[in-house]
Structures are given as C-alpha cells and as structure tokens.
Design an enzyme around this catalytic site. Sequence first.
Site, mmCIF file in Angstrom:
data_model
loop_
_atom_site.group_PDB
_atom_site.id
_atom_site.type_symbol
_atom_site.label_atom_id
_atom_site.label_comp_id
_atom_site.label_asym_id
_atom_site.label_seq_id
_atom_site.Cartn_x
_atom_site.Cartn_y
_atom_site.Cartn_z
ATOM 1 C CD GLU A 159 -2.977 -1.235 2.235
ATOM 2 O OE1 GLU A 159 -2.745 -0.670 3.311
ATOM 3 O OE2 GLU A 159 -4.041 -1.831 1.996
ATOM 4 C CG ASP A 183 -7.617 -5.454 5.465
ATOM 5 O OD1 ASP A 183 -7.058 -5.706 6.533
ATOM 6 O OD2 ASP A 183 -7.749 -4.297 5.015
ATOM 7 C CD GLU A 223 -9.675 -1.273 8.374
ATOM 8 O OE1 GLU A 223 -8.785 -1.833 9.048
ATOM 9 O OE2 GLU A 223 -9.504 -0.926 7.192
HETATM 10 C C1 GCV Z 1 -2.749 0.851 8.327
HETATM 11 C C2 GCV Z 1 -6.130 -1.905 5.337
HETATM 12 C C3 GCV Z 1 -6.566 -0.622 6.011
HETATM 13 C C4 GCV Z 1 -5.403 0.355 6.150
HETATM 14 C C5 GCV Z 1 -4.274 -0.339 6.914
HETATM 15 C C6 GCV Z 1 -3.887 -1.610 6.158
HETATM 16 C C7 GCV Z 1 -2.818 -2.381 6.877
HETATM 17 O O1 GCV Z 1 -5.815 -1.677 4.013
HETATM 18 O O2 GCV Z 1 -7.600 -0.037 5.293
HETATM 19 O O3 GCV Z 1 -5.870 1.487 6.853
HETATM 20 O O4 GCV Z 1 -3.164 0.512 7.018
HETATM 21 O O5 GCV Z 1 -5.021 -2.439 6.026
HETATM 22 O O6 GCV Z 1 -3.177 -3.269 7.639
HETATM 23 O O7 GCV Z 1 -1.655 -2.109 6.666
#
Ligand code: GCV
Length: 678
Positions: A291, A365, A393
């Site tokens: 990411e 996720d 989340e």
């Molecule tokens: C901290 C997902 C979440 C991100 C998070 C990522 C991760 O993509 O939306 O906010 O980043 O996981 O666990 O690295």
Amino acid sequence: MPPMEEDGYKLWLRYAPPGDEIKNYRKTLRQIRVSGTSATAGVLREELGRAMATLLGTSVPSNDQVTQDGTLVVGTPANSTLIRDLNWEMDLSAIGDQGFIIRSVAIENHPVTVIAANTDIGTLYGTFHFLRLLQTGQPINRLDITERPALQLRLMNHWDNPDGTIERGYAGRSLWQWDELPDKLSPRYADYARACASIGINGAVINNVNADPRMLATDHLRKVAALAAVWRPYGVRMYLCANFAAPVHLGGLATADPLDKNVVDWWKAKADEIYGLIPDFGGFLVKANSEGQPGPKTYGRTHADGANLLADALAPHQGNIIWRAFVYDEDVDPDRAKRAYIEFTKLDGQFRSNVAIQVKNGAIDFQPREPFHPLFGAMKQTPVFAEIQATQEYLGQAKHLVYLGTLWQEFLESDTCAKGAGSTVSKVLAGEMQPGQLTGMVSVTNPGLDTNWCGHHFSQANWYAFGRLAWNPQLPAEKIAEEWTRMTFTNAAQTVRVIRGMMMGSRETYVNYTMPLGLHHMIGGNHYAPQPWNDRAPRPDWTAVYYHKASAEGIGYDRTKQGDRAVEQYFPPICKMFDDLKRCPEMYLLWFHRCAWDYRMKSGNLLWDELCLKYGEGVKQAAELQRIWQSLAGKIDARRHQEVADRLAIQVADATKWREQILAYFGGFSKRPVPKPS
Ligand code: GCV
C-alpha cells in the site's frame, strides 16, 4: 438503589463490590504481605491497595513481618523466604518467567493465600488474575491455580500518527501527547499499562504501520523513552514501526537498499541509539512494499533481505523484527487472497532467528468472516505471529456492538492440518508444530482519548478478549465474555447471562446483515457502509465488484481447483473440503465458489432466497439486541446504558440499510423477488 453512574474510563478494573462472596473475601483476606523492592512490586502493592479498598469496602493492612490467618502472600523465591520455604521449585520451574501459581495453603498453621512466581512480572500477572477472581465473585478459599502464557509476545498494535490522528481509530485522538512528552506524563499512560498488564499484554507498538520516518528521529525517541519508562514496571515493552526508507528520510542517504553498507551502518547506529534510551526496547514492526510503503523490493531485494538487515541491527540487543505479511502486489497473482502466501513461502528458511512474520487472521483484510490465512502452518522454519483487529474497522467500528471473541475463537480453532488433523491455528501460534521458536499474537486495537477509551463500551470487550486469548488461545469466547461482563458491568447473575448472550450472538448478527455466506469486502473507502456497487478505486482489489463478481448467472469468487486454485494453498484435507461444493462450510461458500442464483443450499432454499433470509435474520437480530438491552434499563448505570442504547439505534438503522441496499443491488442481477420471511 440504581447503580452509580459510570463513564467507562476504568475499563474492566472498576473493582466494584462482588456481591454475596464479599463476606468470605473479608474472612480470607485480612492482611497483605508483598515482598520485593522493584518498581513492579511497587505498582503491585498500589494495585492491591486500590482494589481491596473498593472490592471489600475496607482497606486491608500490609504487614511485611508477620503471617496470620488470612494473609495474602505475594513474592518470588528470590525476594521472599516464605515462598522459598514452600519448596515449590519443581512447580515454579514449569511456569517460566511470566507464569504464576496461586494456592490456598497453610503457613505456620495459618490459612493463607500465596501468589508465587519466578519474577516480579509473574507476581503482577498472578495478582491481576487473583483480582479477576474477586471481581467476578469466585470462591477463593481453595485455590490451586498454575498458569503460564502460551505465547511469548502479546502485543498491542496502535495505528497512531505523530500528528495525533489514528488510522482506523474510532475513539478520539491518539493517547500519546507528543507535544507534552517527555516532560509531562499524562496519568493515562500508567492506566493504559495497568489495563494491558491486567490481561497479560506485554508490549505495544505505538505508531502506525504506515510509519512516519520521524518516529525514529532522536528528539522523538526521547519522548518514546519517557513513555517506555512509565510502562516498564507493568512489563509493557516498547516497540516501534519503522519506515524502511528512514535512512534516506532521516539519515540523508541516497538509498535504503538493504545490502548497501551505509544503510547497514545507519540501522546499526540507530539501534544502538534506541537501546541507549530504551534498554528493553522490544523491536521493530515493519510494513514493507505494501500500500505504497517503501521496502526492500523497491531496491530489487527480497522481504528476507529487508527483515534480516534490521534483525542484524537489533540482534546484539536481543531485539526482534516483526515483518508483516500483509503484502499484495498485483504482479504476483491476479487474486489478492493468494499473494502473501506466494511471496512468503518462497522465502521460508531465509529469515534470521529474531524475525517473525505477522499474518492477518484471513488472507484479505479483517473481514467480518474469512477462512484462516493459508500461511498459518505453511512456514516450516519461520515463526508466524497472528495479527487480529479489535478496532472493528470492517465490523461496525465504534458504532455497532460486535464482540469479536467468537470470531477469534473460530479462527484459533481452525484446523490447518499442517501436521495432521488437530494442527489448529492456536497450536501453530503456540509453537507446538516447531518447538523453540518465537511465538506471538498482536491486535490492532486503537484506543483513543475518548473517556471510555474505545468509543463503544462494548468495544472494550475486544481489547480484553485479545489479551486473554493471547495469554491462552484456547480460552472459550463465552468464558471471556462472562468475565468481562462481570468486571465491566455487574455480577448480577441474570444480567450477566443476558449480556453474555448478546455478546455471543453479535458477530454472527453482524455477518448476517452485512456479508453472509462468504461474501466479503462489499464496502467503500470508509469500510463502514454497504457499497456493493463500488467498482472504482485506485486499484481493482480495493473495489467490491472484484470480490463478489455478481452477474445474471450468479455470484461468488471461484477459488477452487477449477477456478483460480487458491484452495491449493491449504493443506490437502482442508483444500479438499473447501474445494468441494458439497463439503465447503456454507459460511465460506461464496469465498471459494461461484454459484448460480438458483443453487440449492443445504437448507433446501435457493441461494438467492437464502441470501435474502440471512439479511432479514440479521436485521431482526440487531433489533433484538436493541430490545434486550432496553430490558436492562435500571440494571446498568444510566449513563453507560444510554450510551450503548444510542449506538444500538444506529446499529439497527444501519442493519436495515445494509439489507435494503445489498438486496436491491443483487436483485438487479438475480431478477428474483425477495421472499417473505417465514
Ligand atoms: C494501516 C487496510 C486498512 C489500512 C491499513 C492496512 C494495513 O488496508 O484499510 O488502513 O493501514 O489495512 O493493515 O496495513
């Protein structure tokens, strides 16, 4: 009298009077005799004093000289002759440096209670365990308890940024007051550590995995060191997320290539600096090449090259590197669910011994329901930690009541079959498949400055459940829910039963009204509201349509042997089960299989009808949660009752929205009517 108003700040450490058992407690606990002069022994004395005063309604005197009936003796063989004279060497040698023994015994003919351990931290854990017995109204006059944690590292992961914001935080701004540190220490820092220690958590990674390189700058490290000093007596060790490109951003180097000599030297010097300030620093957690984060692949190197660079820098100080497996580069495979397994299994055997790979419970996720990640059990030579997420989340954030103990139990009990049947995830994590390796479990928890720490009073239960499961991954979710309820709300048996019941069903309720039957990722960027139509995002695997693949023919992601063969990442018995349409548990159906709308389910219903029924059931169950909570008015203090009730109203409205929007959207493909609930 109605219960006194409370704000939730004290979490599960309210030490409210326990009800009927109080008379017995007063008889059994007449004086306290804690040995030891360390800071840990100091906080232990303080905790006992604080707890007894409110639990028993009277202070219990300390006496370091004399034993009498009803003495609580706390110590280690090193600091207490009383403990030494018990001759428990054999038993103590079996509990390591963090376990404890609690026994009702006679010393000099006096009936006493002993909390013994090999270290002061062990006695602190034993004390919190003992206090849990009192808080939950358990009998304490015939105790014979021996405990040691199943996992070595039990860590909080905070996704806090240096500017005070928290990524995926739903309870206010960051707890860490960087503007005030290192000189001013908020009392919340110690309260945080008490809460962690009370459930056996022994470390915290305090900054976001999307790591700001400035976290490692010298002025910032001084602030971090001040926090670490507050936590030390509680056995909560400091960890940091490291930005892999820190040598460039902070050190002014031209590269962060892990094989570059200057880069190697930079990390060594940084490690020396950190340990100069924080001698018991736990180590780095790293999100690399994921990411948008920098990593070794940026320089044509592997994840092993990157992890080993940092591992070598920390090894002289006994620090560990925790390297995240949350990577999903599109060039690896078209299916996001397959990518981490492909990247990491290739590297097994190449990591230093102080490196562990941190793997999310599922391969996408933190979805409301995912099958366990195939990497559990697949790494033969590399320790694997589990990463779970308490911050909800994708599970209603701080607005929905969702107890995750059941989700985690389902995950931990999953059989990987790595070494034959019974190789559950919890056994893999505890190192039973590869004895001697580093073990651990972490939770992205994200408490914030909200008075009640977690936004929703019930979200506190997820922090609590994490700690308890990291200590013992085989603890039943129901037992944890009961403990938490008793400590957090009340010991009144009927109310406890009702709340425990609400908690136990809440995750399935959430799955039903959001993503039943193996559906996943049907959200947009906020990860909260339904967005099954979401087909535009910076990457296809951030959309919803990529996952459900709904069309006039049917719905679901074909990950079978006839599809993209993701099932083959599981060990043969599991692979066969998931692959076989008839044997695949229906809760994972559309995760692994693409089915026609008129596919016949085990219930006899057509898939479309079953889907509609699940959503309908979820909405009904959410309304039922609200109704039941309403019935507890007067049994729970008014403030917390109202605050939960306000959120339940949102939850019911959201559940209805999920049902309506999802069914309207999928109905456009299935062209079938929504059946009337029976
Ligand atoms: C901290 C997902 C979440 C991100 C998070 C990522 C991760 O993509 O939306 O906010 O980043 O996981 O666990 O690295």
